[in-house]
Scaffold this motif. Structure first.
Motif, short mmCIF file in Angstrom:
data_model
loop_
_atom_site.label_atom_id
_atom_site.label_comp_id
_atom_site.label_asym_id
_atom_site.label_seq_id
_atom_site.Cartn_x
_atom_site.Cartn_y
_atom_site.Cartn_z
N ASP A 128 0.87 -1.16 0.08
CA ASP A 128 -0.03 -0.05 0.14
C ASP A 128 0.93 1.19 0.01
O ASP A 128 1.94 1.26 0.82
CB ASP A 128 -0.97 0.14 1.16
CG ASP A 128 -2.07 -0.82 1.21
OD1 ASP A 128 -2.24 -1.61 0.01
OD2 ASP A 128 -2.64 -1.05 2.06
N PHE A 129 0.52 2.25 -0.93
CA PHE A 129 1.31 3.41 -0.89
C PHE A 129 0.41 4.58 -0.72
O PHE A 129 -0.75 4.81 -1.21
CB PHE A 129 1.85 3.74 -2.18
CG PHE A 129 2.72 4.84 -2.68
CD1 PHE A 129 3.96 4.82 -2.32
CD2 PHE A 129 2.15 6.04 -2.96
CE1 PHE A 129 4.87 6.06 -2.32
CE2 PHE A 129 2.63 7.26 -3.07
CZ PHE A 129 4.20 7.02 -2.83
N GLU A 130 0.73 5.37 0.54
CA GLU A 130 -0.05 6.39 0.79
C GLU A 130 0.21 7.72 0.06
O GLU A 130 1.23 8.26 0.40
CB GLU A 130 -0.04 6.64 2.17
CG GLU A 130 -0.93 7.74 3.13
CD GLU A 130 -0.74 7.70 4.50
OE1 GLU A 130 -1.30 8.61 5.09
OE2 GLU A 130 -0.13 6.94 5.12
N LEU A 131 -0.56 8.09 -0.53
CA LEU A 131 -0.39 9.47 -1.36
C LEU A 131 -1.00 10.62 -0.53
O LEU A 131 -2.04 10.71 -0.50
CB LEU A 131 -0.91 9.31 -2.86
CG LEU A 131 -0.89 10.70 -3.49
CD1 LEU A 131 0.39 11.41 -3.57
CD2 LEU A 131 -1.33 10.24 -4.77
N LYS A 132 -0.27 11.44 0.33
CA LYS A 132 -0.82 12.33 1.18
C LYS A 132 -0.08 13.74 0.79
O LYS A 132 1.26 13.78 1.12
CB LYS A 132 -0.54 11.96 2.61
CG LYS A 132 -1.62 12.83 3.62
CD LYS A 132 -1.54 12.16 5.05
CE LYS A 132 -2.72 12.55 5.67
NZ LYS A 132 -2.39 11.94 7.06
N GLU A 133 -0.75 14.37 0.25
CA GLU A 133 -0.06 15.79 -0.31
C GLU A 133 -0.91 16.98 -0.31
O GLU A 133 -2.08 16.88 -0.72
CB GLU A 133 0.66 15.53 -1.86
CG GLU A 133 1.46 16.72 -2.14
CD GLU A 133 2.13 15.92 -3.52
OE1 GLU A 133 2.46 16.80 -4.22
OE2 GLU A 133 2.59 14.88 -3.57
N SER A 134 -0.48 18.14 0.08
CA SER A 134 -1.09 19.43 0.26
C SER A 134 -0.92 20.16 -1.09
O SER A 134 0.13 20.34 -1.58
CB SER A 134 -0.65 20.23 1.43
OG SER A 134 -1.24 21.29 1.79
N ILE A 135 -1.92 20.62 -1.68
CA ILE A 135 -1.80 21.12 -2.79
C ILE A 135 -2.54 22.60 -2.91
O ILE A 135 -3.51 22.77 -2.12
CB ILE A 135 -2.96 20.35 -3.90
CG1 ILE A 135 -2.17 19.13 -4.30
CG2 ILE A 135 -2.97 21.19 -5.41
CD1 ILE A 135 -2.79 17.79 -3.41
N SER A 136 -2.00 23.45 -3.54
CA SER A 136 -2.36 25.11 -3.16
C SER A 136 -3.57 25.26 -4.37
O SER A 136 -3.51 24.58 -5.46
CB SER A 136 -1.39 25.95 -3.73
OG SER A 136 -1.61 27.22 -3.91
N LEU A 137 -4.43 25.76 -4.10
CA LEU A 137 -5.67 26.02 -4.65
C LEU A 137 -5.70 27.51 -5.29
O LEU A 137 -6.53 28.03 -5.88
CB LEU A 137 -7.08 25.92 -4.04
CG LEU A 137 -7.17 24.43 -3.27
CD1 LEU A 137 -8.65 24.74 -2.43
CD2 LEU A 137 -7.25 23.52 -4.46
N SER A 138 -4.25 28.11 -5.21
CA SER A 138 -4.19 29.30 -5.81
C SER A 138 -4.55 29.37 -7.28
O SER A 138 -4.06 28.48 -7.76
CB SER A 138 -2.65 29.79 -5.50
OG SER A 138 -2.55 31.00 -6.34
N GLY A 139 -5.23 30.36 -7.84
CA GLY A 139 -5.42 30.33 -9.23
C GLY A 139 -6.89 29.75 -9.66
O GLY A 139 -7.18 29.79 -10.87
N ILE A 140 -7.40 28.76 -8.71
CA ILE A 140 -8.62 28.25 -9.14
C ILE A 140 -9.78 28.97 -8.34
O ILE A 140 -9.84 29.05 -7.24
CB ILE A 140 -8.37 26.73 -8.58
CG1 ILE A 140 -7.33 26.01 -9.09
CG2 ILE A 140 -9.74 25.78 -8.91
CD1 ILE A 140 -7.01 24.74 -8.60
N PRO A 141 -10.75 29.34 -9.29
CA PRO A 141 -11.86 30.25 -9.03
C PRO A 141 -12.90 29.38 -7.98
O PRO A 141 -13.10 28.20 -8.34
CB PRO A 141 -12.47 30.89 -10.20
CG PRO A 141 -12.17 29.84 -11.04
CD PRO A 141 -10.49 29.32 -10.73
N ALA A 142 -13.67 30.11 -7.38
CA ALA A 142 -14.87 29.46 -6.79
C ALA A 142 -15.71 28.65 -7.92
O ALA A 142 -16.17 29.22 -8.68
CB ALA A 142 -15.60 30.34 -5.94
N ASP A 143 -16.10 27.44 -7.45
CA ASP A 143 -16.84 26.68 -8.42
C ASP A 143 -16.87 25.22 -7.79
O ASP A 143 -16.26 24.96 -6.80
CB ASP A 143 -16.41 26.86 -9.80
CG ASP A 143 -17.47 26.24 -10.72
OD1 ASP A 143 -18.49 25.95 -10.69
OD2 ASP A 143 -16.98 26.54 -11.84
#
Length: 455
Positions: free
Chosen positions: A393-408
């Motif tokens: 099992d490989f745990e993919l845990k990563e924080s991604i910036s939502l900068s530049g993605i508008p509300a929707d």
């Protein structure tokens, strides 16, 4: 204030119940802000790049190039790679001709057009009674070929060392090329002329140990790099054919253990042979060996009776699934809402049900697709897909910036694409996860089956 005994009894009972002392665990409240997803595995045979059964197609000097229609038809066989062997018998004492160089360049164009990659090899004859080329000619030819290798690295999956002896198998030679000095010279020249991202495969594990003067398998600190020792894997052209695979192994158990460890980082592949002192390998024997040695590709054209044995006993299709990597999503825990310009946590578990890991670097992205107008935003992930080892099992845990993605509202996708810009948007070179109802064949993306609202 005073309490009578009856009042104290009831107070005690209430406190006891509220603190969970009734012998049962307290029930956690359901977190309706999170989507806990369990993904269904698929049994489909998937045509993912750089792995699986392959055809071996050889060509003599200045021969005919690959056929476009034949390559296009490979998708009907779930084949994504071919073993292309160039025989340079006409150039044992001269430079390669313009026609020969054009042939090789044309082949690479055909591969790219049709979404195929190749396992590459060069040789000077296919008859043990014939001659090969001297070292200086080999080195000169590789210098001539270097610009072609650099220009077409995107469609080269791996390179079998070749060049020495009949079939390029590093055994029969008329130019004394099987000395350690000359084997090392050929290996070093190959490592020099091919881009550092490409891995070279030698015919036996002992050859690599001799060339690099070591015997302890490389580990992750070396294996994911691009040093010479991290770029050399193995091809076995007599797999399952005798007790030592026609001399592939000297100390069978020790060298198989060595390959098993190194093959977490460098590829193993090849073909079967007519068995001599062993019976044709059963399904269980073949699976056990391919799992141990982490086989990533196998010749579909030789040796026929071995492949037919697997078809007759209903394991051929299973090997189609398991040769190389077979990645799938197991589960994910994803927030349902986020705010603009915040960070979003990707939290998923992946598995590899294949025999081997991925060996070539890939670029991975979390993709946000607007439910409103289908606009897509790609956010690069830092995780290395090569580290998803078989049967873990490989745990993919990563924080991604939502900068530049508008509300929707957005559908989320995982995209694993080729690292070369020339192929990155090609669906044929993207990795399909082995899950049901997740693959988008139009975009080469894998659905996470989750919708995120960004407020």
């Amino acid at each position: 204030m005073k309490y009578n005994l009856i009042t104290l009894f009831f107070l005690s009972a209430i406190i006891s119940c509220s603190s969970g002392d009734n012998g049962e665990d307290p029930i956690d409240p359901i977190d309706d802000t999170v989507n806990n997803i369990t993904y269904d595995a698929s049994s489909e045979v998937i045509s993912n790049p750089e792995r699986g059964f392959m055809h071996l197609w050889s060509v003599t000097s200045e021969g005919s190039p690959l056929n476009l229609t034949t390559l296009q038809n490979l998708k009907n066989e779930n084949v994504t790679i071919i073993n292309r062997v160039y025989y340079l018998e006409a150039f044992k004492d001269s430079d390669l001709s313009t026609a020969e160089l054009d042939l090789i360049s044309t082949d690479f164009e055909m591969l790219r057009t049709t979404g195929i990659k190749c396992v590459l090899r060069f040789a000077y004859n296919s008859d043990p009674n014939d001659t090969d080329a001297p070292l200086n000619i080999i080195e000169r030819h590789l210098d001539q070929l270097k610009p072609i290798f650099v220009a077409n690295a995107d469609v080269i999956a791996f390179v079998q060392a070749g060049l020495i002896g009949s079939w390029g198998e590093w055994y029969y030679t008329t130019n004394n090329l099987t000395t350690l000095e000359n084997k090392t010279a050929v290996a070093n020249k190959l490592l020099e002329v091919f881009p550092k991202e490409i891995k070279i495969q030698v015919r036996t594990p002992l050859y690599k140990q001799e060339i690099f003067n070591y015997s302890t398998p490389i580990d992750a600190t070396v294996g994911y790099g691009t040093s010479d020792i991290a770029r050399v894997g193995f091809h076995n052209d007599c797999f399952l054919a005798s007790a030592n695979d026609y001399g592939t192994y000297q100390n069978v158990s020790a060298e198989k253990s060595y390959i098993s460890n190194e093959a977490l980082f460098v590829p193993t592949g090849g073909e079967t042979c007519p068995p001599t002192d062993v019976p044709i390998a059963s399904c269980s024997t073949a699976e056990s060996e391919m799992k141990l040695l982490k086989w990533t590709y196998l010749n579909l054209d030789y040796y026929g009776p071995v492949l037919q044995e697997w078809r007759n006993n209903n394991c051929f299709t299973d090997f189609q699934r398991k040769l190389g990597y077979r990645l799938l999503l197991k589960s994910a825990t994803l927030k349902k809402e986020a705010t603009t310009n915040s960070n979003y946590l990707l939290n998923a578990v992946l598995q590899n049900k294949g025999f081997a890991p991925i060996y070539n670097v890939k670029n991975s992205f979390l993709v946000f697709k607007s439910v409103t107008d289908a606009t897509m935003y790609k956010k690069a992930l830092s995780f290395d897909v090569r580290r998803i080892a078989p049967n873990t099992d490989f745990e993919l845990k990563e924080s991604i910036s939502l900068s530049g993605i508008p509300a929707d509202k957005y559908e989320l996708f995982l995209k694993i694409e080729d690292s070369y810009e020339t192929l990155s948007e090609r669906v044929e070179y993207s990795i399909q996860l082995a899950n049901s109802s997740t693959w988008d064949a139009n975009t080469g993306m894998n659905k996470l089956l989750h919708t995120l609202t960004i407020n």
